[in-house]
Design a protein around this motif. Structure first.
Motif, PDB file in Angstrom:
ATOM      1  N   LYS A   1       5.051   0.181  -6.336  1.00  0.00           N
ATOM      2  CA  LYS A   1       3.980  -0.584  -5.987  1.00  0.00           C
ATOM      3  C   LYS A   1       3.548  -1.341  -7.222  1.00  0.00           C
ATOM      4  CE  LYS A   1      -0.750  -0.271  -4.688  1.00  0.00           C
ATOM      5  NZ  LYS A   1      -1.900   0.638  -4.557  1.00  0.00           N
ATOM      6  N   ALA A   2       3.622  -0.830  -8.412  1.00  0.00           N
ATOM      7  CA  ALA A   2       3.465  -1.586  -9.513  1.00  0.00           C
ATOM      8  C   ALA A   2       4.350  -2.645  -9.711  1.00  0.00           C
ATOM      9  CB  ALA A   2       3.433  -0.710 -10.951  1.00  0.00           C
ATOM     10  N   LYS A   3       5.650  -2.450  -9.540  1.00  0.00           N
ATOM     11  CA  LYS A   3       6.558  -3.590  -9.464  1.00  0.00           C
ATOM     12  C   LYS A   3       6.238  -4.655  -8.791  1.00  0.00           C
ATOM     13  CE  LYS A   3      10.613  -5.158 -10.688  1.00  0.00           C
ATOM     14  NZ  LYS A   3      10.977  -5.840 -11.910  1.00  0.00           N
TER      15      LYS A   3
ATOM     16  N   GLU B   1       0.873  -1.275   0.001  1.00  0.00           N
ATOM     17  CA  GLU B   1      -0.029  -0.123  -0.007  1.00  0.00           C
ATOM     18  C   GLU B   1       1.046   1.302   0.124  1.00  0.00           C
ATOM     19  OE1 GLU B   1      -2.386  -0.035   3.457  1.00  0.00           O
ATOM     20  OE2 GLU B   1      -1.103   0.657   4.775  1.00  0.00           O
ATOM     21  N   ILE B   2       0.242   2.280  -0.391  1.00  0.00           N
ATOM     22  CA  ILE B   2       0.964   3.571  -0.494  1.00  0.00           C
ATOM     23  C   ILE B   2       0.147   4.334   0.610  1.00  0.00           C
ATOM     24  CG2 ILE B   2       1.248   5.728  -1.678  1.00  0.00           C
ATOM     25  CD1 ILE B   2       1.766   3.861  -4.149  1.00  0.00           C
ATOM     26  N   LYS B   3       0.993   5.119   1.643  1.00  0.00           N
ATOM     27  CA  LYS B   3       0.162   5.898   2.281  1.00  0.00           C
ATOM     28  C   LYS B   3       0.721   7.261   2.282  1.00  0.00           C
ATOM     29  CE  LYS B   3      -1.285   2.647   6.285  1.00  0.00           C
ATOM     30  NZ  LYS B   3      -1.220   2.708   7.493  1.00  0.00           N
ATOM     31  N   GLN B   4      -0.145   8.404   2.897  1.00  0.00           N
ATOM     32  CA  GLN B   4       0.308   9.809   2.712  1.00  0.00           C
ATOM     33  C   GLN B   4      -0.544  10.628   4.191  1.00  0.00           C
ATOM     34  OE1 GLN B   4      -0.985  12.616  -0.112  1.00  0.00           O
ATOM     35  NE2 GLN B   4       1.116  13.388  -0.100  1.00  0.00           N
ATOM     36  N   GLY B   5       0.296  10.832   5.028  1.00  0.00           N
ATOM     37  CA  GLY B   5      -0.413  11.478   6.388  1.00  0.00           C
ATOM     38  C   GLY B   5      -0.501  13.019   6.044  1.00  0.00           C
ATOM     39  N   PRO B   6      -1.147  13.640   6.849  1.00  0.00           N
ATOM     40  CA  PRO B   6      -1.447  15.029   6.747  1.00  0.00           C
ATOM     41  C   PRO B   6       0.131  15.893   6.784  1.00  0.00           C
ATOM     42  CG  PRO B   6      -2.296  13.903   8.859  1.00  0.00           C
ATOM     43  CD  PRO B   6      -1.478  13.045   8.163  1.00  0.00           C
ATOM     44  N   LEU B   7       1.050  15.567   7.456  1.00  0.00           N
ATOM     45  CA  LEU B   7       2.229  16.362   7.221  1.00  0.00           C
ATOM     46  C   LEU B   7       2.870  15.931   5.958  1.00  0.00           C
ATOM     47  CD1 LEU B   7       3.786  16.461  10.791  1.00  0.00           C
ATOM     48  CD2 LEU B   7       2.711  18.311   9.585  1.00  0.00           C
ATOM     49  N   SER B   8       3.003  14.492   5.629  1.00  0.00           N
ATOM     50  CA  SER B   8       3.406  14.333   4.468  1.00  0.00           C
ATOM     51  C   SER B   8       2.998  14.815   3.254  1.00  0.00           C
ATOM     52  CB  SER B   8       3.364  12.580   4.235  1.00  0.00           C
ATOM     53  OG  SER B   8       4.090  11.967   5.134  1.00  0.00           O
TER      54      SER B   8
END
Length: 173
Positions: A159-161, A118-125
């Motif tokens: 992720k695709a790889k 999975e790919i994640k992104q938090g608020p600060l990121s």
């Protein structure tokens, strides 16, 4: 049936260091400093506030400030010296990730052990346009791998790889 378990010479083993490791985004260091600074500012504020209470011994505030200063110095060294060591690499059968200055770790995760990604992104990121790639592996809970500080394009390509390498085709007879 005869059991065999032949010895392999160390010189015959492949050198996984031959892969060129890619650094993570430099702006991730700013995000690390923002997180660390906010935590230490809060802790220093709490420690200094002890001077304003008459019944609170001032030596406790002095000790807390001293201990916090030592921890801050160690974290600063870890961030500044350890950040250039945060790198990842992609090979045919696995991914490599290394990080850390005081506690250097190098992790190799075979694609066949990855259960999902999975790919994640938090608020600060989000403020820094950075993403994290998380690989969930079969087996031990410590086998998960998180690569922080990636740009969107790199995270999606990785992720695709991984998905391409871990997808199993159903074969029906």
């Amino acid at each position: 049936m005869k059991f065999e378990n032949l010895e392999i010479s160390l010189s015959d083993l492949p050198d996984f260091k031959s892969v060129d490791l890619e650094p993570i985004q430099r702006r991730y260091k700013k995000l690390i400093w923002l997180n660390e600074a906010s935590i230490f500012i809060l802790l220093y504020t709490f420690s200094i506030s002890g001077f304003f209470f008459d019944k609170f011994p001032s030596w406790i505030s002095f000790a807390a400030i001293g201990i916090l200063s030592v921890f801050f110095l160690l974290r600063a060294i870890e961030i500044e010296k350890g950040f250039p060591l945060k790198k990842f690499g992609v090979r045919q059968y696995d991914m490599i990730y290394q990080s850390g200055f005081f506690y250097f770790t190098e992790t190799v995760v075979p694609y066949k052990r990855i259960q999902h990604v999975e790919i994640k992104q938090g608020p600060l990121s989000r403020l820094f346009s950075l993403y994290s790639l998380r690989l969930y592996t079969a087996g031990a809970s410590s086998g998960d791998l998180i690569i922080d500080g990636l740009d969107k394009s790199t995270a999606q390509k990785l992720k695709a790889k991984v998905l391409d390498k871990t997808t199993v085709e159903d074969v029906t007879d």
